[in-house]
Design an enzyme around this catalytic site. Structure first.
Site, PDB file in Angstrom:
ATOM      1  N   ASP A 144       0.847  -1.129  -0.235  1.00 45.11           N
ATOM      2  CA  ASP A 144       0.004  -0.076   0.059  1.00 45.11           C
ATOM      3  C   ASP A 144       0.847   1.316  -0.124  1.00 45.11           C
ATOM      4  O   ASP A 144       1.987   1.153   0.719  1.00 45.11           O
ATOM      5  CB  ASP A 144      -0.777  -0.019   1.189  1.00 45.11           C
ATOM      6  CG  ASP A 144      -1.871   0.936   1.108  1.00 45.11           C
ATOM      7  OD1 ASP A 144      -1.736   2.069   1.134  1.00 45.11           O
ATOM      8  OD2 ASP A 144      -3.112   0.769   0.978  1.00 45.11           O
ATOM      9  N   ASN A 163     -12.973  -2.624   2.106  1.00 47.83           N
ATOM     10  CA  ASN A 163     -13.921  -1.357   2.133  1.00 47.83           C
ATOM     11  C   ASN A 163     -14.866  -1.827   0.710  1.00 47.83           C
ATOM     12  O   ASN A 163     -14.499  -1.947  -0.121  1.00 47.83           O
ATOM     13  CB  ASN A 163     -13.258  -0.178   2.085  1.00 47.83           C
ATOM     14  CG  ASN A 163     -12.301  -0.049   3.237  1.00 47.83           C
ATOM     15  OD1 ASN A 163     -12.538  -0.351   4.581  1.00 47.83           O
ATOM     16  ND2 ASN A 163     -11.029   0.467   3.032  1.00 47.83           N
ATOM     17  N   VAL A 213     -10.905   3.432  -4.054  1.00 47.89           N
ATOM     18  CA  VAL A 213     -10.605   2.869  -5.183  1.00 47.89           C
ATOM     19  C   VAL A 213     -11.452   1.973  -5.710  1.00 47.89           C
ATOM     20  O   VAL A 213     -11.620   0.852  -4.963  1.00 47.89           O
ATOM     21  CB  VAL A 213      -9.010   2.246  -5.298  1.00 47.89           C
ATOM     22  CG1 VAL A 213      -8.662   1.494  -6.320  1.00 47.89           C
ATOM     23  CG2 VAL A 213      -8.007   3.278  -4.671  1.00 47.89           C
ATOM     24  N   HIS A 222     -10.305  -4.762  -3.798  1.00 46.10           N
ATOM     25  CA  HIS A 222      -9.081  -5.079  -3.066  1.00 46.10           C
ATOM     26  C   HIS A 222      -9.193  -5.412  -1.505  1.00 46.10           C
ATOM     27  O   HIS A 222     -10.178  -4.972  -0.900  1.00 46.10           O
ATOM     28  CB  HIS A 222      -8.117  -3.771  -3.019  1.00 46.10           C
ATOM     29  CG  HIS A 222      -8.442  -2.666  -2.510  1.00 46.10           C
ATOM     30  ND1 HIS A 222      -9.549  -1.935  -3.498  1.00 46.10           N
ATOM     31  CD2 HIS A 222      -8.243  -1.800  -1.457  1.00 46.10           C
ATOM     32  CE1 HIS A 222      -9.901  -0.521  -2.728  1.00 46.10           C
ATOM     33  NE2 HIS A 222      -9.147  -0.686  -1.730  1.00 46.10           N
ATOM     34  N   HIS A 247      -7.236  -5.529   1.932  1.00 48.77           N
ATOM     35  CA  HIS A 247      -6.043  -5.047   2.819  1.00 48.77           C
ATOM     36  C   HIS A 247      -5.595  -6.147   3.800  1.00 48.77           C
ATOM     37  O   HIS A 247      -6.432  -6.625   4.587  1.00 48.77           O
ATOM     38  CB  HIS A 247      -6.414  -3.711   3.686  1.00 48.77           C
ATOM     39  CG  HIS A 247      -6.921  -2.880   2.819  1.00 48.77           C
ATOM     40  ND1 HIS A 247      -6.056  -1.612   2.699  1.00 48.77           N
ATOM     41  CD2 HIS A 247      -8.185  -2.170   2.254  1.00 48.77           C
ATOM     42  CE1 HIS A 247      -6.762  -0.704   1.876  1.00 48.77           C
ATOM     43  NE2 HIS A 247      -8.012  -0.983   1.839  1.00 48.77           N
TER      44      HIS A 247
END
Length: 108
Positions: A21, A78, A87, A91, A93
């Site tokens: 990240d 998220n 974004v 994805h 995290h």
């Protein structure tokens, strides 16, 4: 996925790409993405269940390979504005490398 944005790739399979990240919230903060585009998890369906599972298993495999899986880590995805997504490519995290307090990346 296309390589247009510089990224430090740390893990890759035929279907998954993972990179550090740019704004880490923990000593280890890696994003795991499917190479196939989905804007949000809401765009995936039952036919994509194996791919969604591969995201989590890839994150776990990476944590094991880096030696912090047994100490623990956090996985966060998220979704949409109220969920904190900024974004719009699915994805996951992976945060680890230290004891994490409650909340996403809290105590960074």
């Amino acid at each position: 996925v296309a390589g247009n944005i510089p990224a430090k790739v740390v893990y890759e399979t035929d279907d998954i790409l993972a990179f550090e990240d740019l704004n880490p919230q923990a000593p280890v903060h890696v994003l795991f993405i499917p190479k196939r585009h989905f804007a949000t998890i809401n765009d995936m369906d039952a036919a994509d269940a194996a791919l969604a599972g591969q995201l989590m298993l890839s994150a776990s495999a990476y944590a094991k390979s880096q030696g912090f899986a047994d100490d623990g880590f956090r996985l966060v995805m998220n979704t949409n504005p109220d969920g904190g997504q900024t974004v719009y490519h699915v994805h996951l995290h992976l945060l680890g490398g230290r004891k994490l307090s409650h909340g996403f990346g809290a105590g960074a």
